[in-house]
Structures are given as structure tokens and as C-alpha cells.
Design a protein around this motif. Structure first.
Motif, PDB file in Angstrom:
ATOM      1  N   GLU A 290      59.040 -29.291 -16.838  1.00  0.00           N
ATOM      2  CA  GLU A 290      57.753 -28.659 -16.597  1.00  0.00           C
ATOM      3  C   GLU A 290      57.802 -27.210 -15.896  1.00  0.00           C
ATOM      4  OE1 GLU A 290      54.760 -31.171 -15.908  1.00  0.00           O
ATOM      5  OE2 GLU A 290      54.860 -32.059 -17.942  1.00  0.00           O
ATOM      6  N   ASN A 291      59.053 -26.938 -15.061  1.00  0.00           N
ATOM      7  CA  ASN A 291      59.296 -25.794 -14.121  1.00  0.00           C
ATOM      8  C   ASN A 291      58.752 -24.493 -14.898  1.00  0.00           C
ATOM      9  OD1 ASN A 291      60.370 -27.362 -12.217  1.00  0.00           O
ATOM     10  ND2 ASN A 291      62.207 -27.307 -13.017  1.00  0.00           N
ATOM     11  N   ASN A 292      59.002 -24.233 -16.100  1.00  0.00           N
ATOM     12  CA  ASN A 292      58.585 -22.803 -16.661  1.00  0.00           C
ATOM     13  C   ASN A 292      57.153 -23.211 -17.712  1.00  0.00           C
ATOM     14  OD1 ASN A 292      60.626 -21.332 -15.707  1.00  0.00           O
ATOM     15  ND2 ASN A 292      61.877 -22.459 -16.866  1.00  0.00           N
ATOM     16  N   ALA A 293      56.451 -24.209 -17.338  1.00  0.00           N
ATOM     17  CA  ALA A 293      55.235 -24.567 -18.329  1.00  0.00           C
ATOM     18  C   ALA A 293      54.013 -23.873 -17.814  1.00  0.00           C
ATOM     19  CB  ALA A 293      55.321 -26.148 -18.487  1.00  0.00           C
ATOM     20  N   GLU A 294      53.134 -23.815 -18.598  1.00  0.00           N
ATOM     21  CA  GLU A 294      51.726 -23.465 -18.088  1.00  0.00           C
ATOM     22  C   GLU A 294      51.102 -24.713 -17.153  1.00  0.00           C
ATOM     23  OE1 GLU A 294      49.160 -21.624 -17.044  1.00  0.00           O
ATOM     24  OE2 GLU A 294      49.434 -20.298 -18.845  1.00  0.00           O
ATOM     25  N   GLN A 295      50.688 -24.310 -15.980  1.00  0.00           N
ATOM     26  CA  GLN A 295      50.167 -25.446 -15.056  1.00  0.00           C
ATOM     27  C   GLN A 295      48.719 -25.255 -15.100  1.00  0.00           C
ATOM     28  OE1 GLN A 295      52.002 -27.719 -14.391  1.00  0.00           O
ATOM     29  NE2 GLN A 295      54.241 -26.755 -14.516  1.00  0.00           N
ATOM     30  N   ARG A 296      48.016 -24.203 -15.376  1.00  0.00           N
ATOM     31  CA  ARG A 296      47.028 -23.680 -15.084  1.00  0.00           C
ATOM     32  C   ARG A 296      45.901 -24.422 -16.110  1.00  0.00           C
ATOM     33  NH1 ARG A 296      46.805 -17.444 -15.801  1.00  0.00           N
ATOM     34  NH2 ARG A 296      48.249 -18.040 -17.381  1.00  0.00           N
ATOM     35  N   ARG A 651      30.438 -25.337 -31.093  1.00  0.00           N
ATOM     36  CA  ARG A 651      30.954 -26.180 -30.063  1.00  0.00           C
ATOM     37  C   ARG A 651      32.532 -26.164 -29.971  1.00  0.00           C
ATOM     38  NH1 ARG A 651      28.121 -29.057 -34.198  1.00  0.00           N
ATOM     39  NH2 ARG A 651      26.142 -29.441 -33.783  1.00  0.00           N
ATOM     40  N   ASN A 652      33.005 -25.129 -30.547  1.00  0.00           N
ATOM     41  CA  ASN A 652      34.280 -25.035 -30.700  1.00  0.00           C
ATOM     42  C   ASN A 652      35.051 -24.708 -29.214  1.00  0.00           C
ATOM     43  OD1 ASN A 652      35.056 -24.990 -34.180  1.00  0.00           O
ATOM     44  ND2 ASN A 652      34.393 -26.592 -32.902  1.00  0.00           N
ATOM     45  N   GLU A 653      35.955 -25.178 -28.699  1.00  0.00           N
ATOM     46  CA  GLU A 653      36.613 -24.642 -27.667  1.00  0.00           C
ATOM     47  C   GLU A 653      37.891 -25.487 -27.454  1.00  0.00           C
ATOM     48  OE1 GLU A 653      34.912 -24.159 -23.760  1.00  0.00           O
ATOM     49  OE2 GLU A 653      33.512 -25.893 -23.983  1.00  0.00           O
ATOM     50  N   ILE A 654      38.993 -25.002 -27.136  1.00  0.00           N
ATOM     51  CA  ILE A 654      40.218 -25.552 -26.326  1.00  0.00           C
ATOM     52  C   ILE A 654      40.173 -25.464 -25.103  1.00  0.00           C
ATOM     53  CG2 ILE A 654      42.663 -25.486 -26.342  1.00  0.00           C
ATOM     54  CD1 ILE A 654      41.694 -26.996 -29.031  1.00  0.00           C
ATOM     55  N   THR A 655      40.106 -26.473 -24.100  1.00  0.00           N
ATOM     56  CA  THR A 655      40.062 -26.243 -22.860  1.00  0.00           C
ATOM     57  C   THR A 655      41.542 -27.168 -22.432  1.00  0.00           C
ATOM     58  OG1 THR A 655      38.809 -28.469 -22.355  1.00  0.00           O
ATOM     59  CG2 THR A 655      37.629 -26.294 -22.469  1.00  0.00           C
ATOM     60  N   MET A 656      41.748 -26.673 -21.078  1.00  0.00           N
ATOM     61  CA  MET A 656      43.095 -27.202 -20.694  1.00  0.00           C
ATOM     62  C   MET A 656      42.777 -27.838 -19.229  1.00  0.00           C
ATOM     63  SD  MET A 656      45.825 -24.545 -22.221  1.00  0.00           S
ATOM     64  CE  MET A 656      47.004 -25.157 -20.947  1.00  0.00           C
ATOM     65  N   THR A 657      43.403 -28.723 -18.549  1.00  0.00           N
ATOM     66  CA  THR A 657      43.285 -29.358 -17.359  1.00  0.00           C
ATOM     67  C   THR A 657      44.713 -29.331 -16.928  1.00  0.00           C
ATOM     68  OG1 THR A 657      41.230 -30.526 -17.757  1.00  0.00           O
ATOM     69  CG2 THR A 657      42.473 -31.033 -15.815  1.00  0.00           C
ATOM     70  N   ASP A 658      45.153 -28.343 -15.899  1.00  0.00           N
ATOM     71  CA  ASP A 658      46.353 -28.548 -15.140  1.00  0.00           C
ATOM     72  C   ASP A 658      47.451 -28.260 -16.494  1.00  0.00           C
ATOM     73  OD1 ASP A 658      45.276 -28.956 -12.725  1.00  0.00           O
ATOM     74  OD2 ASP A 658      45.451 -31.142 -12.746  1.00  0.00           O
ATOM     75  N   GLY A 659      47.036 -27.508 -17.280  1.00  0.00           N
ATOM     76  CA  GLY A 659      48.036 -27.345 -18.293  1.00  0.00           C
ATOM     77  C   GLY A 659      48.065 -28.135 -19.499  1.00  0.00           C
ATOM     78  N   GLU A 660      47.363 -29.005 -19.567  1.00  0.00           N
ATOM     79  CA  GLU A 660      47.465 -30.149 -20.687  1.00  0.00           C
ATOM     80  C   GLU A 660      46.047 -29.726 -21.382  1.00  0.00           C
ATOM     81  OE1 GLU A 660      48.726 -34.107 -20.025  1.00  0.00           O
ATOM     82  OE2 GLU A 660      50.110 -33.465 -18.588  1.00  0.00           O
ATOM     83  N   VAL A 661      45.957 -29.729 -22.918  1.00  0.00           N
ATOM     84  CA  VAL A 661      44.979 -29.836 -23.590  1.00  0.00           C
ATOM     85  C   VAL A 661      43.966 -30.964 -23.653  1.00  0.00           C
ATOM     86  CG1 VAL A 661      44.358 -29.440 -26.037  1.00  0.00           C
ATOM     87  CG2 VAL A 661      46.116 -28.119 -25.331  1.00  0.00           C
ATOM     88  N   ASP A 662      43.033 -30.734 -23.289  1.00  0.00           N
ATOM     89  CA  ASP A 662      41.809 -31.969 -23.251  1.00  0.00           C
ATOM     90  C   ASP A 662      41.494 -32.457 -24.796  1.00  0.00           C
ATOM     91  OD1 ASP A 662      41.600 -31.543 -20.361  1.00  0.00           O
ATOM     92  OD2 ASP A 662      40.400 -29.782 -20.895  1.00  0.00           O
ATOM     93  N   GLN A 663      41.489 -31.669 -25.904  1.00  0.00           N
ATOM     94  CA  GLN A 663      41.153 -31.857 -26.990  1.00  0.00           C
ATOM     95  C   GLN A 663      41.978 -32.785 -27.845  1.00  0.00           C
ATOM     96  OE1 GLN A 663      40.144 -28.906 -25.717  1.00  0.00           O
ATOM     97  NE2 GLN A 663      38.198 -29.815 -25.128  1.00  0.00           N
ATOM     98  N   GLU A 664      41.870 -33.405 -28.948  1.00  0.00           N
ATOM     99  CA  GLU A 664      42.950 -34.467 -29.716  1.00  0.00           C
ATOM    100  C   GLU A 664      42.633 -34.149 -30.934  1.00  0.00           C
ATOM    101  OE1 GLU A 664      45.082 -37.177 -26.647  1.00  0.00           O
ATOM    102  OE2 GLU A 664      43.714 -38.034 -27.860  1.00  0.00           O
TER     103      GLU A 664
END
Length: 729
Positions: A290-296, A651-664
């Protein structure tokens, strides 16, 4: 695998306006001189009439070859309508089949390659498919004249029957073999609009019976083949991560598991059916780099975009007047920040693709949307030439842009797995790669996250003096095969479309854009940039009307530059009773957007539930998309576009926490519900203009129309979507 097609496509794409002006001969004569390759040619019989776009079989069926993907938008029936019109066929004898992948014959005349998108399917095909029908009719007439020894001019065609005044008649099927031997007319005469019997009427949707009856094998997900394996991939939890190693010990114990393969995009589990593949995937232990992954997280990403809009970006052509001077001398400056989230496409059918590769050639089965790019990318992965890649296009259960991939990543993924199996010494066999709903929602290729900043200067009377605007977003097109003709001087036109050419008279206007960077892959989403630019433009116009003390409709009509946009504004307002009072507790807003050369205005009437959430009660839609080829289908597309856009803003939005998508899945990425769907009226403007898009233009106006209705009720505009963030949904 994401940038296998690094060079721009060799074929230049004509402008959208230029292809509408091409002659019938240029579009039809050359095409008809060619013979159908691949699948279509294989079915030709001795007594069959077979041209690249139309086959007439001895059983009297007329099969129209559809060069565009039909993903529910009605393209197949629309193109069949054009052929049936000029052929004078009976609707009951019309069938459709998807054309093979062959850009030389089946290219989109707007793109210069075979593909579907930008609401261009009917527009680029309007003259071409009519010419096909007219040429086939002329050849049938010549065949009858030859057989009956009478002049062509004495023969008539109606409802699929060729007739002579002497009483002689024949069906298309009876004449097919002889017609196939006739010379193809270079420029067959096309009907005058006054003579149309199907165009502008309601030709039946040919896909309704098989879809309603659950026909087997209709969609790519349905595809079955003997000895077929099903593959699912363990995909990285963060965008940009790559697999380092994996332990498949427990996964291989699952009954039905055949193989586990590491790929650049993840780790593939292959099994004899879908469930064991999914079950085994859960048992994999994968170590990710994950060195080059999105972390935000998305909050940080949104804040960065908003900060960008406070600085000068790349200048966008179209600016005019002394905007900075206007703001400096303004009595009042309105400054508004807008924030739009990532959005998933979430079609009912997630991505799926089946491939067979024998080392020299490959065949793919899927709802292919960009066949030319798909062929090129697959060929590159497999080490063969594109002509050795066959694509059997299936119906698609939605797309909304998801299958129109500049990198063809799901083709690349399937090709890589098939090649790895073959290189490991396995015999060629069909492999279906399946994306689960969770893979789809979490898998990226979203509508980009976008920020806007609008600064508008007003004089003491509320009159606009100048508009300064900035947009920040990740570019969809940079780094793709489309960059050379969509990105100019760093400006991706899909980012700024709809705001770079505002339809209203402005004394001064200045626009710049910032290209943000993130590892989150982005993609066009139904109506592309207009999904956010239309919202910003039309809610700001309402604000300006309020500042000027004017009615929002009148404010628009006094300043709108395009008479067709004015026309839909007037029609929607008239049908909505804009000048009539509303019942207590009801509020309404209006918005109008030009997208893909179509003009749509919508009036949204809303109320509020006891819990304070918004209920959109009614939407009046007026659309001008040129000649309305099939009014019923246009209404359906407007209704679907309104529902799709409404679900997104609610209602639609894709959110991310520390680079990981919250929705499934649909429990966390909520689609529009039946209880959300308003009553919709669609009014189509009669037109003699060339037909333009209907698949996307219904979506952009609904958001700002609802937002303007909320502002009419509460005095404030929502600038941070979705509405659920504000307790309104």
C-alpha cells in the motif's frame, strides 16, 4: 493494466455537428458495398439478403445489425425503427442482433471508432441506418421488377409486401435471394418527413418480450458454456495497492476450486461455478503493498479540492470581459462553494465478461460499450493482433458509463487470466470473470469528486456585473486514449462542460480549472460533467434572480441565448402552471440544461414529510432532442434519467475512511426507492432539427430543480450533496 492503450486512437473524430451533415451516400453507399464479417456472415444462407447492417432471411424476418450497445436505453429498437421506416417493413418481422466488433464498418461516426456513449447512438446513426433501409428496399424492388419483368417505378412496398398493380406480390423473404444479387445503390432516396410511418410514432420496443419473459442468455451474466470456469478476484482494499503475496491453502480446499492466479489487479480464484469461487476468495490471505495507495479519507480530499478553487487554476477558453474589475467595483459579491461526492454507477448488472483464448485468437462475451478499445487492449495483453479478437456483444443490464472504459480494464483482466491459464499448460476453456455487487460498489471508476467556487459581483440594484468561477476535480481523460482530442492545454472538457459555455448572457465571465490527483479511478457517469456543472449553474441563476428581485423563470428567459433552451423553459413552465399558485405546503423550482445538444427543462414540485425530509411530488419535463424518433422511448429515457439523478442527489455518495471505501452494497449505497419516485410528465418539443441525445440529458436538471424548490421553501440552497447530509433525505 490501466494504461495499455497509451497512444491516441489513429482515427480522427469528427465534431458532433459535422457528422449530422454527412450525405446519405457518404454514410450508406460505402458501408453497403462491404460484406458482413464474423458471426453475422456465418449465418448467411444461399437465399438470404445479407448486407453489413441488415439481413433478410427466407423466413421473411428482417435482422438489423446493431452497432451500438443497448444497455436499456432502447438503441436497438431505435436503430431498427430507422431501417423499418425506409424499408417499409412490418414491425412484426423485425429482429435485431448486435454487430461484430469491426471499426471499419461499425464505427460511431461521432467518435471514429466503434463505441457507444455521449448520447450519440441515434444521432450518428440517423442518416446511416435510414440509408441502409432505403438501399435494401431499392434492391428488393429491383429484384421484383426483374422477376416480374416490369418497371421499378410501378412497384410499391408496404408492411413488408412488395406489390405490382397487376396483382403480383411477394414477401421480402421470397425476394431475398434475388435482391442480394442486385447492385447496391450509391445514394438511395430517403423518405420525406411527411411520409414517415414509424419515425415520430411509437415503434414497439423489441427487447421488452425477451426481457419480460426471462429469456435465457440475454445478458453477459447469463452466458454459459461447456466446461466454463468462473473467476472472482480479491481486489485491493485501497486504490493503488498491489498484491505482494498470498496464501491460498484454505481457499483451495473449497470444493469446485480449480486454480488461484495472481494478477496486477488482485488475486483471481477460478472455480467450476460462482459460489465456490466467492467462498474461496474469502479464505485467501493476501498481503498488499500500500506504499503507493490512496490513504486519505474523502473529507480530506474534499477539503483539498475546495482549497484549490481559492487559487488560480488553468484558464479555460470562453472567458470574456473584465471579471476582476467587475468584482472589484461590485457593491456586493456573492461567494459560494459547492462540493460533489464520488458517485458509483451501480447498474443492476455488475461487470462480467467471458473469454476463450487458444493462443492464436480470442472471443469475448459481454455487454461491450467501446469495442474498438476493448479489442486493442485485449490484443495487447494476449500478444495477438486486434483482428484476432472477436467480441460477441450481449445486452447489458445498465451501464450509465461504467462499461465505457478508456482503459478496458475488465477486458485486460479477463485476458490476463485466460493467458495465464494457457501458459500454465491448461487446455483452452471459457472463463467468466464476475464482479459481485460489492466489487462494483467498492471498485472505483466513480463520477469524480468535484469542488466549485462561484464569485459573482452585483451592483447596488442586484444586477450582475461579473462571474468568476473555479472548478477542481480529477480529470477523467488525462492519461487515456481520448486525451489528445478531449484535453486541450491541460483542460479536460468533460470537467468543465456546462459551465464553460453558460447559456445566459453574462457581462463578464472567467473560468479556471484545477486537475487534482488521486489514486481513485474516475469515469464518466450519466451526463458526465453536466451532473455537477448544471447543478451549480442553475442554482446560482436562481440566487441571482432572488438578488435582482425577479421571478426565476423570467430572469432566465430575459438572458437565455439559445431559443431552443428558451423553448423548453417556456413549455415546462406552461405545463407546470408556473404562474398559478400552489397548494399550501407545496414548493417548486425550475432548471434547464443543454447537454449533448439536447435541451431539457424540469419543474420540480416538492413537499416536506413530517420528519423534515423532502418528497418530490411531481416533475414536469420538457425536452427538445431534435426529431423525436420514438416518443415513447424518449419519455422513458427522461423518466429514467430523472429517477437516476434524483436518487443521486437524495442519498448517493461514495465515502472513504483512510483510503478504504465505506459502502459495499445497496444497503449502504441506497438506490432511489419507489416511495421517492415522483409523478412525471414528459413533453416533447416537435422539431425538424437533426436528432440528438436522450439517454443522458434528462439527468442534470432534476438536481438543481429540486434544490431551487427547497430554496423557495427555506430560503437557502444546498451546496454540499447529497441531501441526506442535511437531514432532507
Amino acid at each position: 493494466m490501466l494504461h495499455l492503450l497509451e497512444k491516441p486512437l489513429a482515427t480522427a473524430a469528427p465534431s458532433r455537428r459535422s457528422f449530422l451533415k454527412m450525405s446519405a451516400g457518404a454514410l450508406g453507399g460505402l458501408m453497403l458495398a462491404l460484406r458482413v464479417p464474423g458471426r453475422a456472415q456465418a449465418s448467411v444462407q444461399e437465399a438470404e439478403f445479407a448486407q453489413p447492417f441488415v439481413h433478410i432471411r427466407p423466413d421473411n424476418k428482417v435482422v438489423v445489425l446493431i452497432k451500438h450497445l443497448d444497455k436499456g436505453q432502447g438503441t436497438a429498437s431505435g436503430l431498427a425503427t430507422l431501417v423499418a421506416e425506409e424499408l417499409d417493413a412490418d414491425p412484426a418481422q423485425i429482429e435485431t442482433d448486435f454487430a461484430p466488433a469491426n471499426a471499419e464498418i461499425y464505427k460511431n461516426l461521432a467518435f471514429g471508432m466503434q463505441g457507444t456513449g455521449g448520447s450519440t447512438a441515434m444521432a450518428n446513426s440517423f442518416v446511416q441506418y435510414r440509408t441502409v433501409g432505403a438501399a435494401a428496399k431499392a434492391m428488393l424492388v429491383s429484384a421484383a421488377a426483374e422477376e416480374w419483368q416490369v418497371p421499378d417505378s410501378e412497384i410499391t412496398v408496404a408492411n413488408g409486401i412488395v406489390t405490382h398493380p397487376s396483382g403480383q406480390s411477394a414477401s421480402f423473404g421470397e425476394l431475398a435471394g434475388r435482391a442480394a444479387k442486385q447492385e447496391v445503390p450509391a445514394e438511395p432516396a430517403l423518405k420525406a418527413p411527411a411520409d414517415w410511418i414509424y419515425i415520430g410514432k411509437s415503434f414497439p420496443r423489441l427487447d421488452v418480450p425477451p426481457k419480460s419473459s426471462g429469456a435465457v442468455g440475454l445478458y453477459g451474466m447469463d452466458h454459459q458454456a461447456e466446461n466454463m470456469l468462473v473467476a472472482v478476484l480479491a481486489r485491493p482494499p485501497k486504490f493503488g495497492a498491489t498484491p505482494v503475496s498470498f496464501d491460498d491453502t484454505e481457499a483451495r480446499k473449497v470444493k469446485g476450486v480449480v486454480d488461484v492466479i495472481q494478477a496486477p489487479s488482485g488475486v483471481a480464484v477460478l472455480a467450476t461455478s460462482t459460489w465456490p469461487a466467492i467462498k474461496a476468495r474469502r479464505l485467501l490471505e493476501v498481503i498488499w503493498d500500500e506504499n503507493n495507495a490512496e490513504q486519505r479519507g474523502t473529507e480530506a480530499m474534499a477539503a483539498e479540492l475546495t482549497a484549490m478553487t481559492a487559487t488560480d487554476g488553468l484558464p479555460v477558453p470562453g472567458s470574456h470581459g473584465d471579471t476582476d474589475g467587475a468584482l472589484a467595483k461590485a457593491a456586493k459579491v456573492i461567494e459560494v462553494d459547492y462540493s460533489f461526492p464520488f458517485l458509483a454507477h451501480a447498474p443492476m448488472e455488475p461487470l462480467d465478461i467471458t473469454v476463450v483464448f487458444d493462443g492464436t485468437g480470442a472471443t469475448f462475451w459481454t455487454g461491450a460499450q467501446f469495442q474498438t478499445i476493448d479489442q486493442t487492449v485485449a490484443a495487447s495483453v494476449l500478444g495477438i493482433t486486434p483482428d484476432k479478437v472477436a467480441i460477441e456483444t450481449t445486452w447489458a443490464g445498465g451501464s450509465f458509463g461504467r462499461r465505457a472504459q478508456p482503459d478496458s480494464h475488465y477486458f485486460a483482466e479477463a485476458a490476463l487470466i485466460a493467458k495465464a491459464r494457457l501458459e500454465a499448460g491448461n487446455a483452452p476453456q471459457p472463463i467468466k470473470v464476475v464482479w459481485t455487487r460489492e466489487d462494483d460498489i467498492k471498485g472505483g471508476y466513480y463520477r469524480p469528486m468535484v469542488a466549485h467556487k462561484a464569485r459573482i459581483g452585483l451592483d447596488a440594484n442586484g444586477k450582475m456585473l461579473g462571474w468568476r468561477h473555479s472548478v477542481a476535480s480529477k480529470s477523467i481523460m488525462k492519461g487515456t486514449a481520448f486525451e489528445s482530442f478531449i484535453v486541450k492545454d491541460g483542460v479536460d472538457s468533460t470537467t468543465v462542460e456546462g459551465i464553460s459555455e453558460l447559456p445566459y448572457e453574462l457581462p463578464a465571465f472567467k473560468l479556471d480549472v484545477h486537475n487534482a490527483k488521486t489514486k481513485v479511478p474516475v469515469l464518466w457517469w450519466r451526463s458526465v460533467g453536466h451532473t455537477h456543472t448544471g447543478y451549480v449553474a442553475e442554482t446560482m441563476i436562481d440566487r441571482l434572480a432572488k438578488e435582482a428581485g425577479e421571478d426565476p423563470l423570467k430572469y432566465r428567459l430575459d438572458r437565455v441565448k439559445n431559443p431552443r433552451l428558451a423553448g423548453v423553459l417556456k413549455l415546462a413552465a406552461e405545463k407546470a402552471g408556473w404562474d398559478q399558485p400552489l397548494p399550501e405546503g407545496r414548493y417548486r423550482g425550475i432548471a434547464a440544461v443543454e447537454s449533448f445538444q439536447s435541451y431539457v427543462a424540469e419543474v420540480a414540485e416538492i413537499s416536506f414529510r413530517e420528519d423534515g425530509t423532502v418528497k418530490v411530488e411531481k416533475v414536469i419535463c420538457a425536452v427538445d432532442c431534435g426529431i423525436p424518433i420514438n416518443p415513447d422511448n424518449i419519455r422513458a429515457q427522461m423518466e429514467g434519467g430523472i429517477g437516476y439523478g434524483l436518487g443521486a442527489i437524495l442519498r448517493n455518495e461514495i465515502t472513504m475512511t483512510d483510503g478504504e471505501v465505506d459502502q459495499e452494497n445497496f444497503d449502504t449505497y441506497l438506490p432511489i426507492r419507489m416511495t421517492d419516485m415522483p409523478e412525471i410528465e414528459v413533453h416533447i418539443v416537435p422539431s425538424e432539427e437533426a436528432p440528438t441525445g436522450a439517454g443522458e440529458p434528462g439527468t442534470p436538471p432534476i438536481g438543481p430543480a429540486v434544490a431551487n424548490a427547497i430554496a423557495a421553501a427555506k430560503g437557502e440552497w444546498i451546496t454540499d450533496l447529497p441531501l441526506s447530509k442535511h437531514g432532507l433525505a
